[in-house]
Scaffold this active site. Sequence first.
Site, PDB file in Angstrom:
ATOM      1  N   HIS A 188      -0.171 -12.025   0.949  1.00 49.18           N
ATOM      2  CA  HIS A 188      -0.965 -11.037   0.230  1.00 49.18           C
ATOM      3  C   HIS A 188      -1.267 -11.450  -1.210  1.00 49.18           C
ATOM      4  O   HIS A 188      -0.354 -11.630  -2.004  1.00 49.18           O
ATOM      5  CB  HIS A 188      -0.213  -9.708   0.228  1.00 49.18           C
ATOM      6  CG  HIS A 188      -1.057  -8.529  -0.091  1.00 49.18           C
ATOM      7  ND1 HIS A 188      -0.558  -7.251   0.009  1.00 49.18           N
ATOM      8  CD2 HIS A 188      -2.343  -8.393  -0.465  1.00 49.18           C
ATOM      9  CE1 HIS A 188      -1.511  -6.389  -0.311  1.00 49.18           C
ATOM     10  NE2 HIS A 188      -2.597  -7.066  -0.618  1.00 49.18           N
ATOM     11  N   TYR A 240       0.831  -1.205   0.000  1.00 42.65           N
ATOM     12  CA  TYR A 240       0.000   0.000   0.000  1.00 42.65           C
ATOM     13  C   TYR A 240       0.869   1.259   0.000  1.00 42.65           C
ATOM     14  O   TYR A 240       1.490   1.597   1.000  1.00 42.65           O
ATOM     15  CB  TYR A 240      -0.956   0.019   1.180  1.00 42.65           C
ATOM     16  CG  TYR A 240      -1.878  -1.174   1.269  1.00 42.65           C
ATOM     17  CD1 TYR A 240      -2.287  -1.858   0.130  1.00 42.65           C
ATOM     18  CD2 TYR A 240      -2.339  -1.622   2.489  1.00 42.65           C
ATOM     19  CE1 TYR A 240      -3.133  -2.956   0.213  1.00 42.65           C
ATOM     20  CE2 TYR A 240      -3.189  -2.717   2.582  1.00 42.65           C
ATOM     21  CZ  TYR A 240      -3.575  -3.382   1.437  1.00 42.65           C
ATOM     22  OH  TYR A 240      -4.407  -4.465   1.525  1.00 42.65           O
TER      23      TYR A 240
END
Length: 174
Positions: free
Chosen positions: A122, A56
Amino acid sequence: MRYRVLGKAGVKVSVLSLGASPLGSVFRGVEEPEGIKAVHTALDMGVNFIDVSPYYGLTKAETVLGKALKGISRDRYYLATKVGRYGAEAKDFDFSAKRVTASVDESLARLGVDSVDFIQCHDIEFVGLDQIVEETLPALRKVVAAGKARFVGITCLPLKIFQTVMERAQVDTI
Protein backbone atom coordinates in the site's frame (compact mmCIF):
# COMPACT_ATOMS: atom_id res chain seq x y z
CA MET A 1 -22.45 -5.70 -15.53
CA ARG A 2 -19.56 -6.03 -17.89
CA TYR A 3 -16.43 -7.99 -17.00
CA ARG A 4 -12.83 -7.97 -18.17
CA VAL A 5 -9.88 -10.27 -17.65
CA LEU A 6 -7.49 -8.65 -15.18
CA GLY A 7 -4.05 -8.73 -16.76
CA LYS A 8 -1.85 -11.73 -16.17
CA ALA A 9 -3.92 -12.72 -13.14
CA GLY A 10 -6.44 -14.04 -15.65
CA VAL A 11 -9.47 -13.53 -13.44
CA LYS A 12 -12.64 -12.01 -14.87
CA VAL A 13 -13.53 -8.95 -12.80
CA SER A 14 -16.37 -6.46 -13.08
CA VAL A 15 -15.48 -3.19 -14.82
CA LEU A 16 -16.72 -1.44 -11.67
CA SER A 17 -15.23 -2.50 -8.37
CA LEU A 18 -16.15 -1.72 -4.80
CA GLY A 19 -13.55 0.39 -3.06
CA ALA A 20 -14.32 -0.36 0.56
CA SER A 21 -12.64 2.62 2.22
CA PRO A 22 -16.04 4.26 2.94
CA LEU A 23 -16.87 1.29 5.19
CA GLY A 24 -14.17 2.68 7.47
CA SER A 25 -15.90 6.10 7.55
CA VAL A 26 -12.97 7.58 5.64
CA PHE A 27 -14.97 10.27 3.83
CA ARG A 28 -17.96 10.60 6.16
CA GLY A 29 -19.47 8.62 8.98
CA VAL A 30 -21.02 5.39 7.73
CA GLU A 31 -23.15 3.28 10.01
CA GLU A 32 -22.37 -0.41 9.90
CA PRO A 33 -25.82 -1.51 8.58
CA GLU A 34 -25.53 1.07 5.77
CA GLY A 35 -22.09 -0.24 4.82
CA ILE A 36 -23.23 -3.86 4.88
CA LYS A 37 -26.21 -2.99 2.67
CA ALA A 38 -23.90 -1.20 0.21
CA VAL A 39 -21.72 -4.32 -0.10
CA HIS A 40 -24.75 -6.56 -0.63
CA THR A 41 -26.20 -4.18 -3.24
CA ALA A 42 -22.90 -4.02 -5.13
CA LEU A 43 -22.68 -7.82 -5.22
CA ASP A 44 -26.33 -8.10 -6.30
CA MET A 45 -25.62 -5.65 -9.14
CA GLY A 46 -22.77 -7.83 -10.41
CA VAL A 47 -19.74 -6.16 -8.85
CA ASN A 48 -17.31 -8.97 -8.08
CA PHE A 49 -14.09 -7.15 -7.14
CA ILE A 50 -13.71 -5.59 -3.69
CA ASP A 51 -10.65 -3.65 -2.53
CA VAL A 52 -9.93 -2.78 1.10
CA SER A 53 -7.03 -2.04 3.44
CA PRO A 54 -6.31 -2.12 7.17
CA TYR A 55 -5.48 1.59 6.78
CA TYR A 56 -9.08 2.47 5.85
CA GLY A 57 -10.69 3.56 9.09
CA LEU A 58 -7.79 1.98 11.00
CA THR A 59 -9.15 -1.55 10.41
CA LYS A 60 -12.84 -0.56 10.56
CA ALA A 61 -13.36 -1.05 6.80
CA GLU A 62 -12.01 -4.60 6.90
CA THR A 63 -14.09 -5.38 9.98
CA VAL A 64 -17.35 -4.11 8.46
CA LEU A 65 -16.57 -5.79 5.13
CA GLY A 66 -15.99 -9.07 6.96
CA LYS A 67 -19.44 -8.79 8.52
CA ALA A 68 -20.97 -7.97 5.13
CA LEU A 69 -19.34 -10.97 3.46
CA LYS A 70 -20.38 -13.43 6.16
CA GLY A 71 -22.53 -16.12 4.58
CA ILE A 72 -21.82 -14.99 1.01
CA SER A 73 -20.35 -17.67 -1.20
CA ARG A 74 -16.64 -17.03 -1.71
CA ASP A 75 -16.95 -17.67 -5.44
CA ARG A 76 -19.11 -14.54 -5.83
CA TYR A 77 -16.27 -12.06 -5.38
CA TYR A 78 -12.55 -11.40 -5.68
CA LEU A 79 -11.04 -9.79 -2.62
CA ALA A 80 -8.02 -7.51 -2.40
CA THR A 81 -6.42 -6.03 0.68
CA LYS A 82 -3.14 -4.32 1.42
CA VAL A 83 -0.13 -4.34 3.72
CA GLY A 84 2.43 -1.81 4.85
CA ARG A 85 0.35 1.28 5.61
CA TYR A 86 -1.44 1.39 8.92
CA GLY A 87 -1.97 5.12 9.52
CA ALA A 88 -1.43 8.59 8.06
CA GLU A 89 2.02 9.39 9.46
CA ALA A 90 5.46 8.19 8.38
CA LYS A 91 5.76 6.09 11.54
CA ASP A 92 2.65 4.17 10.46
CA PHE A 93 4.37 2.53 7.47
CA ASP A 94 5.98 -0.84 8.09
CA PHE A 95 6.92 -3.02 5.14
CA SER A 96 9.14 -5.40 7.10
CA ALA A 97 8.63 -9.08 6.31
CA LYS A 98 7.53 -9.74 9.88
CA ARG A 99 4.91 -6.99 9.90
CA VAL A 100 3.42 -7.65 6.46
CA THR A 101 3.16 -11.38 7.18
CA ALA A 102 1.36 -10.69 10.46
CA SER A 103 -0.80 -8.09 8.72
CA VAL A 104 -2.10 -10.67 6.25
CA ASP A 105 -3.23 -12.93 9.09
CA GLU A 106 -4.85 -9.99 10.89
CA SER A 107 -6.72 -8.98 7.72
CA LEU A 108 -7.91 -12.54 7.07
CA ALA A 109 -9.31 -12.67 10.60
CA ARG A 110 -11.12 -9.32 10.24
CA LEU A 111 -12.45 -10.28 6.81
CA GLY A 112 -13.55 -13.72 7.97
CA VAL A 113 -11.89 -15.53 5.05
CA ASP A 114 -9.12 -18.09 4.69
CA SER A 115 -7.46 -16.24 1.82
CA VAL A 116 -7.60 -13.13 -0.33
CA ASP A 117 -7.17 -13.07 -4.05
CA PHE A 118 -4.85 -10.06 -4.12
CA ILE A 119 -2.38 -8.91 -1.47
CA GLN A 120 -0.93 -5.50 -2.31
CA CYS A 121 1.78 -3.24 -0.92
CA HIS A 122 0.00 0.00 0.00
CA ASP A 123 1.34 3.39 -1.13
CA ILE A 124 4.93 2.35 -1.74
CA GLU A 125 5.93 5.85 -2.86
CA PHE A 126 6.38 6.79 0.81
CA VAL A 127 9.07 4.20 1.60
CA GLY A 128 12.36 2.92 0.23
CA LEU A 129 11.84 0.75 -2.81
CA ASP A 130 14.82 -1.45 -1.92
CA GLN A 131 12.88 -2.79 1.06
CA ILE A 132 9.81 -3.42 -1.11
CA VAL A 133 11.83 -5.36 -3.69
CA GLU A 134 14.22 -7.19 -1.38
CA GLU A 135 12.05 -7.89 1.68
CA THR A 136 8.34 -7.16 1.28
CA LEU A 137 7.61 -8.81 -2.06
CA PRO A 138 9.53 -12.01 -1.17
CA ALA A 139 7.58 -12.18 2.11
CA LEU A 140 4.31 -11.83 0.21
CA ARG A 141 5.36 -14.62 -2.18
CA LYS A 142 5.63 -16.82 0.92
CA VAL A 143 2.10 -15.74 1.85
CA VAL A 144 0.97 -16.91 -1.60
CA ALA A 145 2.87 -20.18 -1.20
CA ALA A 146 1.06 -20.70 2.11
CA GLY A 147 -2.29 -20.36 0.32
CA LYS A 148 -3.30 -17.11 2.03
CA ALA A 149 -3.35 -15.08 -1.20
CA ARG A 150 -3.28 -15.78 -4.93
CA PHE A 151 -1.59 -12.71 -6.40
CA VAL A 152 0.89 -10.05 -5.24
CA GLY A 153 0.62 -6.42 -6.24
CA ILE A 154 1.83 -2.91 -5.58
CA THR A 155 -0.05 0.38 -5.29
CA CYS A 156 1.16 3.96 -5.53
CA LEU A 157 0.34 7.24 -7.25
CA PRO A 158 3.51 8.09 -9.23
CA LEU A 159 3.36 5.86 -12.32
CA LYS A 160 7.15 5.78 -12.74
CA ILE A 161 7.44 3.78 -9.51
CA PHE A 162 5.56 0.87 -11.06
CA GLN A 163 8.18 0.56 -13.79
CA THR A 164 11.04 0.94 -11.34
CA VAL A 165 9.77 -1.91 -9.16
CA MET A 166 8.76 -4.15 -12.08
CA GLU A 167 12.29 -3.89 -13.50
CA ARG A 168 13.57 -5.45 -10.26
CA ALA A 169 10.81 -7.81 -9.13
CA GLN A 170 7.87 -9.76 -10.40
CA VAL A 171 4.43 -8.48 -9.43
CA ASP A 172 1.06 -9.73 -10.61
CA THR A 173 -0.91 -6.49 -10.38
CA ILE A 174 -0.33 -2.77 -10.17
